[in-house]
Design an enzyme around this catalytic site. Structure first.
Site, mmCIF file in Angstrom:
data_model
loop_
_atom_site.group_PDB
_atom_site.id
_atom_site.type_symbol
_atom_site.label_atom_id
_atom_site.label_comp_id
_atom_site.label_asym_id
_atom_site.label_seq_id
_atom_site.Cartn_x
_atom_site.Cartn_y
_atom_site.Cartn_z
ATOM 1 N N ASN A 170 45.151 30.223 25.789
ATOM 2 C CA ASN A 170 44.741 28.897 26.500
ATOM 3 C C ASN A 170 43.698 28.285 25.712
ATOM 4 O OD1 ASN A 170 43.307 31.130 27.480
ATOM 5 N ND2 ASN A 170 42.456 30.038 29.105
ATOM 6 N N GLU B 217 37.277 39.669 30.894
ATOM 7 C CA GLU B 217 36.891 38.389 31.415
ATOM 8 C C GLU B 217 38.410 37.912 31.789
ATOM 9 O OE1 GLU B 217 37.202 34.917 32.031
ATOM 10 O OE2 GLU B 217 37.128 34.463 29.757
ATOM 11 N N LEU B 218 38.621 37.994 33.339
ATOM 12 C CA LEU B 218 39.817 37.727 33.788
ATOM 13 C C LEU B 218 40.044 36.375 34.568
ATOM 14 C CD1 LEU B 218 40.096 41.648 34.982
ATOM 15 C CD2 LEU B 218 40.830 40.559 32.878
ATOM 16 N N CYS C 109 39.928 29.593 32.864
ATOM 17 C CA CYS C 109 40.160 30.313 33.790
ATOM 18 C C CYS C 109 38.838 29.825 34.746
ATOM 19 C CB CYS C 109 39.444 31.769 33.206
ATOM 20 S SG CYS C 109 38.244 31.647 32.058
ATOM 21 N N GLU D 238 46.002 32.300 41.209
ATOM 22 C CA GLU D 238 45.519 31.187 40.082
ATOM 23 C C GLU D 238 46.616 30.313 39.626
ATOM 24 O OE1 GLU D 238 44.065 33.387 36.291
ATOM 25 O OE2 GLU D 238 42.621 31.742 36.288
HETATM 26 P P1 NAD Z 1 49.620 37.594 30.726
HETATM 27 O O1 NAD Z 1 48.706 38.001 31.531
HETATM 28 O O2 NAD Z 1 50.912 38.590 30.315
HETATM 29 O O3 NAD Z 1 49.119 37.281 29.343
HETATM 30 C C1 NAD Z 1 47.875 36.826 29.066
HETATM 31 C C2 NAD Z 1 47.408 37.541 27.512
HETATM 32 O O4 NAD Z 1 47.269 38.702 27.673
HETATM 33 C C3 NAD Z 1 48.482 36.861 26.780
HETATM 34 O O5 NAD Z 1 47.526 36.329 25.526
HETATM 35 C C4 NAD Z 1 49.039 38.223 26.388
HETATM 36 O O6 NAD Z 1 49.481 38.308 24.948
HETATM 37 C C5 NAD Z 1 48.015 39.322 26.619
HETATM 38 N N1 NAD Z 1 48.540 40.698 27.075
HETATM 39 C C6 NAD Z 1 49.451 40.801 27.839
HETATM 40 N N2 NAD Z 1 49.807 42.077 28.213
HETATM 41 C C7 NAD Z 1 48.863 42.679 27.452
HETATM 42 C C8 NAD Z 1 48.759 44.377 27.195
HETATM 43 N N3 NAD Z 1 49.346 45.001 27.975
HETATM 44 N N4 NAD Z 1 47.630 44.578 26.325
HETATM 45 C C9 NAD Z 1 47.023 43.666 25.685
HETATM 46 N N5 NAD Z 1 47.170 42.059 25.818
HETATM 47 C C10 NAD Z 1 48.202 41.686 26.598
HETATM 48 O O7 NAD Z 1 50.493 36.273 31.129
HETATM 49 P P2 NAD Z 1 50.452 34.987 30.828
HETATM 50 O O8 NAD Z 1 52.057 34.265 31.503
HETATM 51 O O9 NAD Z 1 50.405 34.798 29.267
HETATM 52 O O10 NAD Z 1 49.402 34.159 31.632
HETATM 53 C C11 NAD Z 1 49.636 34.643 33.075
HETATM 54 C C12 NAD Z 1 48.285 34.399 33.773
HETATM 55 O O11 NAD Z 1 47.269 34.951 32.997
HETATM 56 C C13 NAD Z 1 47.912 32.809 33.974
HETATM 57 O O12 NAD Z 1 48.375 32.476 35.170
HETATM 58 C C14 NAD Z 1 46.492 33.349 34.063
HETATM 59 O O13 NAD Z 1 46.140 33.387 35.773
HETATM 60 C C15 NAD Z 1 46.076 34.260 33.626
HETATM 61 N N6 NAD Z 1 45.283 33.822 32.230
HETATM 62 C C16 NAD Z 1 44.217 33.920 32.157
HETATM 63 C C17 NAD Z 1 43.215 33.616 31.129
HETATM 64 C C18 NAD Z 1 41.745 33.694 31.041
HETATM 65 O O14 NAD Z 1 41.354 33.098 30.390
HETATM 66 N N7 NAD Z 1 41.361 34.408 32.056
HETATM 67 C C19 NAD Z 1 43.958 33.273 29.982
HETATM 68 C C20 NAD Z 1 45.443 33.594 29.843
HETATM 69 C C21 NAD Z 1 45.989 33.549 30.958
#
Ligand code: NAD
Length: 493
Positions: A168, A266-267, A300, A397
């Site tokens: 993002n 940071e979630l 986030c 979220e």
């Molecule tokens: P996701 O949770 O699978 O991925 C989020 C990020 O984490 C991606 O960049 C991915 O490459 C990384 N990731 C995933 N599994 C990992 C692992 N085992 N080890 C290391 N990195 C890993 O899902 P998504 O579809 O990209 O996003 C889904 C939800 O995640 C969103 O709806 C939102 O709620 C949340 N999100 C939060 C933030 C934030 O800034 N807090 C950013 C992106 C997504």
């Protein structure tokens, strides 16, 4: 609701011949990597494929670990003044290159060019801030117990860091981790999001050109779970830093615990916005539109639950809905666009499902509610009023341009609804009462509070969540401490 221009026509201009072939950066060298590719980068405005992303082989990851380890012995002994100079030079290079880098960010992520340009200016600011923090990482002298003795606290870098960042904010989020770790004297292996590799590659390139020693920063790509478990199981890694979803954060926290590695997480968030009867309605509406549509709501700290007091509820919902409908949705490269595409189909489909669920459960659609165009992942900014607590969007979220309005009567009722969820990243209020502002700032169960503003993530201030939004902070004077250990030295003469 206006569209910037016919999307199909604009798509023709968005073919990107200048999008680079993403490479990994390991031991100071750029390489494609040994295990094929792990996916493609897509332009969210057109669905066009921009590039294939390399997939790190086991050898690539082991090389990155080894170089972060050997480079740590050099980097930790490099003076703070020299580390700061490299970070400042990289900041200048980012500013020089920001027009090109911003275009790549818009191509891979979908946000407007204005947002990408601003993001790279914040990347440069982040490098500058941390350059200064390197110089301010002071220890202290404790009054000695015995004459002739010295009791000292000396700040020491923890060691090589494994960092994982999402799509993002593909510039700012890697920059915060990389710059702070390097300022502290740590080295880094980072796995940025595979969907948006060029932004982080641009930062790594600037640091290399600024004179960063080989191996102090390594950038790898691959299957996220495979890369994170390989890196985190290595004894070389001494600190883990992740931004992303709560589910993945929980998984990484367990891995970190197995290796007893300190972890900053940071979630996600689900930010409440309390709009009080005494709010300045004009300012509140304008600010809420900007807050909800920034980065197409994929933030986030994005305001999501608009909890509005009875006396202002009808006027706020009507004015907010009208203003959201006027937002120009279109390709990020079109200067007329005020909001770009969602970053991927996953996100757009999730928002679409949440909207229809919220309406099925009795919510009233006030603005938006549908896709824009037949290509790409555009979604109109959406406001749904009177949403039931059982609706998915009221609990999970949305991470998209979806605003939910409900009403409240007393401040206690409003705060109870604001604190209802297990998320605790950010919370906001619009009010002209200082007393109300103080109560809200004291009672919201969140890491950051904005009163009449959504700006709660700025490099000079600590940023991080509580509850299911994670632990630890980035930024502020506290940020660098996450990468350092306060070593106690007792010297008796
Ligand atoms: P996701 O949770 O699978 O991925 C989020 C990020 O984490 C991606 O960049 C991915 O490459 C990384 N990731 C995933 N599994 C990992 C692992 N085992 N080890 C290391 N990195 C890993 O899902 P998504 O579809 O990209 O996003 C889904 C939800 O995640 C969103 O709806 C939102 O709620 C949340 N999100 C939060 C933030 C934030 O800034 N807090 C950013 C992106 C997504």
């Amino acid at each position: 609701m206006q569209d910037a221009a016919p999307l199909e026509a604009i798509a023709m201009d968005m073919q990107s011949s200048d999008y680079p072939l993403p490479k990994q950066f390991i031991g100071g060298e750029w390489r494609r990597g040994g295990d094929g590719h792990c996916g493609v980068v897509r332009n969210p405005a057109t669905d066009e494929t921009l590039a294939e992303v390399p997939r790190a082989s086991r050898q690539d990851l082991d090389d990155a670990l080894a170089s972060s380890s050997s480079s740590f012995e050099i980097w930790r002994k490099t003076s703070a003044i020299e580390r700061a100079a490299i970070l400042r030079r990289a900041a200048d290079l980012i500013r020089d290159r920001s027009a090109h880098l911003a275009r790549l960010m818009t191509l891979e992520q979908g946000k407007t060019l204005a947002e990408s340009t601003l993001e790279f200016s914040i990347v440069a600011e982040t490098l500058d801030w941390n350059a200064a923090e390197a110089l301010r990482a002071n220890g202290r002298i404790i009054p000695a117990r015995a004459r002739g003795a010295r009791q000292m606290v000396v700040m020491q870098p923890l060691g090589p860091v494994a960092a994982f960042t999402p799509w993002n904010f593909p510039g700012v989020l890697p920059a915060r981790k990389i710059a702070t770790a390097l300022a502290a004297g740590c080295t880094v292996v980072i796995k940025p999001a595979e969907e948006t590799p060029a932004s982080t590659i641009g930062i790594a390139q600037a640091l290399q050109d600024a004179g960063l020693p080989a191996g102090a920063l390594n950038v790898v790509f691959g299957v996220p779970a495979d890369v994170s478990s390989h890196l985190m199981r290595s004894d070389i890694i001494r600190k883990v830093h992740f931004t992303g979803s709560t589910g993945v954060g929980r998984h990484l926290a367990k891995l970190a615990a197995e290796g007893l590695k300190p972890c900053t997480l940071e979630l996600g968030g689900h930010a409440p916005v309390l709009v009080f009867d005494d709010a300045d309605l004009d300012t509140a509406v304008v600010t809420c539109v900007q807050g909800k549509t920034r980065n197409a709501g994929q933030v986030c700290t994005c305001p999501t639950r608009f909890i509005v007091q009875d006396g202002i509820y009808d006027a706020f919902v009507q004015r907010y809905g009208e203003a959201l409908d006027r937002v120009i949705v279109g390709p990020g490269l079109d200067s007329a666009s005020q909001m770009g595409a969602l970053a991927n189909h996953r996100r757009r489909d999730a928002v679409e499902a949440m909207v229809s669920d919220a309406i099925d459960q009795g919510g009233r659609l006030v603005a938006g509610g549908d896709r824009v165009g037949s290509r790409g992942t555009f979604w109109r900014p959406t406001l749904i009023a009177g949403v039931s607590h059982s609706a998915q969007a009221m609990n999970v979220e949305p991470f998209g341009p979806l605003a939910l309005a409900t009403r409240f009567s007393t401040i206690d009722d409003g705060l109870a609804e604001a604190n209802r969820l297990s998320y605790g990243l950010a919370g906001y209020a619009f009010t002209r009462s200082a007393a109300t502002a103080v109560t809200v700032a004291d009672e919201l169960q969140v890491g950051g509070v904005g009163i009449n503003t959504f700006a709660v993530s700025q490099i000079e201030a600590p940023f991080g969540g509580v509850k299911d939004s994670g632990y630890g902070v980035e930024g502020g004077h506290e940020g660098i401490e996450a990468f350092m250990h306060p070593r106690y030295v007792h010297h008796v003469t």
